[in-house]
Enzyme design. Structure first.
Site, PDB file in Angstrom:
ATOM      1  CG  ASN A 183      -1.707   1.245   1.396  1.00 27.69           C
ATOM      2  OD1 ASN A 183      -1.831   2.026   0.448  1.00 27.69           O
ATOM      3  ND2 ASN A 183      -2.261   1.468   2.587  1.00 27.69           N
ATOM      4  CD1 TRP A 184       3.558   0.940  -2.782  1.00 32.32           C
ATOM      5  CD2 TRP A 184       3.392   1.907  -4.798  1.00 32.32           C
ATOM      6  NE1 TRP A 184       4.193   0.128  -3.686  1.00 32.32           N
ATOM      7  CE2 TRP A 184       4.111   0.695  -4.932  1.00 32.32           C
ATOM      8  CE3 TRP A 184       3.173   2.676  -5.943  1.00 32.32           C
ATOM      9  CZ2 TRP A 184       4.609   0.243  -6.155  1.00 32.32           C
ATOM     10  CZ3 TRP A 184       3.653   2.234  -7.162  1.00 32.32           C
ATOM     11  CH2 TRP A 184       4.366   1.033  -7.262  1.00 32.32           C
ATOM     12  CE  LYS A 185       0.294   3.317   4.738  1.00 30.26           C
ATOM     13  NZ  LYS A 185       0.234   3.459   6.170  1.00 30.26           N
ATOM     14  CG  HIS A 198      -5.838   1.903   5.104  1.00 27.62           C
ATOM     15  ND1 HIS A 198      -5.365   2.854   5.989  1.00 27.62           N
ATOM     16  CD2 HIS A 198      -4.830   1.021   4.922  1.00 27.62           C
ATOM     17  CE1 HIS A 198      -4.113   2.542   6.311  1.00 27.62           C
ATOM     18  NE2 HIS A 198      -3.769   1.436   5.674  1.00 27.62           N
ATOM     19  CD  GLU A 237      -2.621   5.469   6.882  1.00 30.66           C
ATOM     20  OE1 GLU A 237      -2.556   5.505   5.649  1.00 30.66           O
ATOM     21  OE2 GLU A 237      -1.701   5.017   7.598  1.00 30.66           O
ATOM     22  CD  GLU A 256      -3.488  -2.583   7.342  1.00 30.82           C
ATOM     23  OE1 GLU A 256      -2.376  -2.782   6.866  1.00 30.82           O
ATOM     24  OE2 GLU A 256      -4.152  -1.552   7.120  1.00 30.82           O
ATOM     25  N   GLY A 267       2.518   2.123  10.907  1.00 25.99           N
ATOM     26  CA  GLY A 267       3.457   3.234  10.772  1.00 25.99           C
ATOM     27  C   GLY A 267       4.203   3.584  12.044  1.00 25.99           C
ATOM     28  CB  SER A 326       5.232  -1.720  11.991  1.00 22.42           C
ATOM     29  OG  SER A 326       4.811  -0.401  12.259  1.00 22.42           O
ATOM     30  N   GLY A 336       2.870  -1.154   4.270  1.00 22.30           N
ATOM     31  CA  GLY A 336       2.896   0.272   3.951  1.00 22.30           C
ATOM     32  C   GLY A 336       4.304   0.730   3.669  1.00 22.30           C
ATOM     33  N   GLY A 337       4.931   1.350   4.674  1.00 19.89           N
ATOM     34  CA  GLY A 337       6.250   1.965   4.516  1.00 19.89           C
ATOM     35  C   GLY A 337       7.278   1.087   3.819  1.00 19.89           C
TER      36      GLY A 337
HETATM   37  C1  PEP Z   1      -0.846   0.159   6.146  1.00 18.91           C
HETATM   38  O1  PEP Z   1      -1.084   1.335   6.271  1.00 18.91           O
HETATM   39  O2  PEP Z   1      -1.622  -0.586   5.508  1.00 18.91           O
HETATM   40  C2  PEP Z   1       0.364  -0.352   6.757  1.00 18.91           C
HETATM   41  C3  PEP Z   1       0.407  -1.613   7.034  1.00 18.91           C
HETATM   42  O3  PEP Z   1       1.359   0.560   6.998  1.00 18.91           O
HETATM   43  P1  PEP Z   1       2.835   0.278   7.640  1.00 18.91           P
HETATM   44  O4  PEP Z   1       3.324  -1.009   7.052  1.00 18.91           O
HETATM   45  O5  PEP Z   1       3.640   1.444   7.238  1.00 18.91           O
HETATM   46  O6  PEP Z   1       2.621   0.160   9.104  1.00 18.91           O
END
Ligand code: PEP
Length: 247
Positions: A9-11, A93, A95, A165, A171, A209, A230-231
């Protein structure tokens, strides 16, 4: 055996469409070892990334869709805009729930719209830090599953993917443990059954994370079929390491 699946997920990254295409090509150049791989670029980069991945073994997902087919919804994208570019879409999601005010009612409408359009939904659920601390994680997550699936036709939901999640892990650099994720995945499978679905057949991803360093915890955990990343998905080397951990 359930499908093993890792989605990046590149956000709101990378900063330009050209860089999104470059990242997509880099991801496509790696050996996934039989794991299904997906990327969810920002809406503005969907067409370019879909084009770059046309002959690649990497699926494209949208990060969100609107629940209506068309109309006066400034800034939104519809399922018909996404169809043809992406095989599916993330819905719910945390966010989007946090920043755009999505409720379970809205998530249910989005999911139903995605399913009706033939898009594979990746439904995100997870408890907040306060809910976690209060010992209410299972109740919250089960309630989300049942509420978010309420409006969707059962036909089309065979391809549902659920991402557990925990919001407190997203994050933060502090992932949950594999044991904790397994417990919640059991709750999710029971709630899927309560919603009339075959919970044992639906892939459940862990997200929060996940990195090359932490992924082993989840790849080895019972009931977890992959990751929503994500990141760490913005670095092709690191993302490839996460993918390979599920092979
Ligand atoms: C996400 O937002 O779906 C996610 C898993 O982010 P991160 O891996 O950065 O915690």
């Amino acid at each position: 055996m359930r499908e093993r699946l890792v989605i990046g997920n590149w956000k709101m990254n990378p900063p330009t469409i050209a860089e999104a295409v470059e990242l997509a090509r880099d991801v496509a150049g790696r050996d996934a070892g039989g794991v299904a791989v997906g990327v969810a670029p920002p809406a503005i980069a969907l067409a370019a990334v879909a084009d770059a991945l046309r002959d690649a073994n990497v699926d494209v997902y949208a990060q969100d869709v609107h629940w209506e087919e068309r109309g006066a919804f400034t800034g939104q994208i519809s399922v018909s805009m996404v169809r043809g570019l992406a095989v599916g879409t993330i819905v719910g999601h945390s966010e989007v729930r946090r920043d755009l005010g999505d409720t379970d009612e809205r998530v249910a409408k989005k999911l139903a719209r995605a399913v009706a359009a033939g898009l594979r939904p990746v439904l995100c659920v997870g408890e907040s830090e306060a809910e976690h601390a209060a010992g209410n994680a299972s109740i919250v997550v089960a309630r989300q599953i049942v509420a978010d699936l309420k409006a969707a036709q059962r036909r089309g939901l065979e391809r549902l993917v659920v991402a557990y999640e925990p919001i407190w892990a997203i994050g933060t650099g502090n992932p949950a443990t594999g044991t904790w994720a397994t417990t919640l995945v059991r709750t999710i499978r029971a709630a899927l059954k309560q919603s009339g679905l075959d919970g044992e057949a639906i892939p459940i991803l862990y997200g929060g994370s996940v990195s090359a360093r932490s992924v082993g915890e989840f790849a080895d955990a019972e009931g977890i079929d992959g990751a929503l990343v994500g990141g760490a998905s913005l670095d092709a080397d690191e993302f490839a390491a996460v993918v390979r951990a599920f092979a």
